[in-house]
Write an enzyme that holds these catalytic residues in place. Structure first.
Site, PDB file in Angstrom:
ATOM      1  N   ASN A 125      -9.552  30.267 102.488  1.00 36.72           N
ATOM      2  CA  ASN A 125      -9.364  31.810 103.173  1.00 36.72           C
ATOM      3  C   ASN A 125     -10.527  32.169 104.044  1.00 36.72           C
ATOM      4  OD1 ASN A 125      -7.006  31.819 101.381  1.00 36.72           O
ATOM      5  ND2 ASN A 125      -8.212  32.572  99.693  1.00 36.72           N
ATOM      6  N   ARG A 179     -16.062  32.238  95.783  1.00 38.19           N
ATOM      7  CA  ARG A 179     -16.046  30.774  95.595  1.00 38.19           C
ATOM      8  C   ARG A 179     -17.482  30.489  94.985  1.00 38.19           C
ATOM      9  NH1 ARG A 179     -15.136  33.212  99.698  1.00 38.19           N
ATOM     10  NH2 ARG A 179     -13.298  33.163 101.197  1.00 38.19           N
ATOM     11  N   LYS A 221      -5.087  20.749  99.000  1.00 34.84           N
ATOM     12  CA  LYS A 221      -5.591  20.633 100.133  1.00 34.84           C
ATOM     13  C   LYS A 221      -7.060  20.257 100.338  1.00 34.84           C
ATOM     14  CE  LYS A 221      -6.960  22.724 104.282  1.00 34.84           C
ATOM     15  NZ  LYS A 221      -8.323  23.274 104.869  1.00 34.84           N
ATOM     16  N   GLN A 277      -2.564  13.642 111.556  1.00 34.30           N
ATOM     17  CA  GLN A 277      -2.929  14.919 111.282  1.00 34.30           C
ATOM     18  C   GLN A 277      -4.022  15.559 112.243  1.00 34.30           C
ATOM     19  OE1 GLN A 277      -5.607  16.513 109.847  1.00 34.30           O
ATOM     20  NE2 GLN A 277      -4.681  18.191 108.700  1.00 34.30           N
TER      21      GLN A 277
END
Length: 291
Positions: A125, A179, A221, A277
């Site tokens: 984020n 975090r 992810k 990717q």
């Protein structure tokens, strides 16, 4: 490709499929500083390196052939044949033509596993400019000076032991936000040996992913980013909101769950999924495909 020595600099001539801006600014790494057009300062593996690209030359300033062979040739993935990779991908999928043509100079860096793990925990984020700043804050607070450029000191990325001995509050003072407990928990687990970085390198991709996901604050992810960028597992296809939209828009033509996107990538791109990717993500993000 030829490598020449010019005083304290190394010059790589005729390297194909190499664009230093595309390599550094495609979202795979965070410790770089733009000096000028195709001219960057890189902090990696406890070294400070200035890399400039001019015409068909890549110049590595103030470095030795020994450091190039031990560190930078691997880090920059110099010896991988990206022309062959792109040709193989295009035989599988003509939809990649524009992505590859526009972002033809991307390479997947071979980054330090520990630094990649913490960096992508921080990335949750956050925009890239913010991620870079938090990593810089942590490095200045807990790392050690490893070099300078134009009077500015640059610091090593903190070791697990350096971060394990700090506190939640101190980490939050470095702007890590929510975090902080994830960083502290991960650092303590790696420092104690509960999470063994060397064992991750030896494990199969599925085993390494399972171990990574067991870490507090690490989901699919982040685990896949560590696998691709920090462990060199090029069959892995990290999927965030952007890549999900791009795949849905270009291939699946409908909103799909993560497991369907992962299954598609594995089947469609196989062992080259990580490279695909990178081309899709960078091109699609800049062109707002699927937005």
């Amino acid at each position: 490709m030829k490598i020449l020595k010019d005083n304290n600099n190394l010059i790589i001539e005729d390297v194909k499929s190499f664009n230093i801006m595309q390599i550094l600014e495609c979202g795979q790494c965070f410790r770089f500083y733009k000096i000028g057009e195709l001219d960057y300062l890189i902090i990696a593996h406890n070294r400070v390196l200035r890399v400039e690209q001019k015409d068909n030359q890549v110049i590595l300033y103030n470095t030795s052939m020994e450091d190039f062979e031990k560190i930078w040739s691997n880090y920059l993935d110099i010896h991988t044949d990206y022309n062959s990779i792109k040709e193989t991908l295009l035989t599988k999928d003509s939809n990649l033509i524009e992505s590859i043509n526009v972002k033809e100079g991307i390479r997947i860096l071979k980054q330090d596993t520990w630094e990649t793990l913490i960096s992508f925990i921080i990335s949750q984020n956050k925009q890239i400019t913010h991620i870079k700043q938090v990593i810089e804050n942590l490095s200045k607070e807990y790392g050690t000076i490893i070099g300078e450029h134009n009077g500015v000191d640059y610091y090593s990325f903190p070791t697990p032991e350096q971060l394990a001995g700090t506190t939640d509050e101190a980490l939050r003072n470095c702007k890590t936000g929510f975090r902080a407990p994830y960083i502290l928990d991960t650092s303590q687990k790696v420092a104690s040996g509960e999470i063994d970085i060397n064992e991750l390198k030896k494990a199969s991709t599925s085993e390494a992913r399972e171990k990574l996901i067991s870490i507090k604050g690490v989901g699919n992810k982040i685990a896949d980013c560590v696998l691709l960028y920090g462990l060199g597992r090029t069959e892995v296809f990290p999927t965030d909101v952007w890549i999900k939209r791009i795949v849905e828009h270009m291939y699946l033509k409908e909103e799909s769950k993560l497991d369907k996107i992962q299954e598609f990538a594995a089947t469609h791109f196989g062992e080259l999924a990580g490279y695909a990717q990178q081309y899709l993500f960078y091109y699609g993000r800049e062109n707002k495909i699927g937005k």
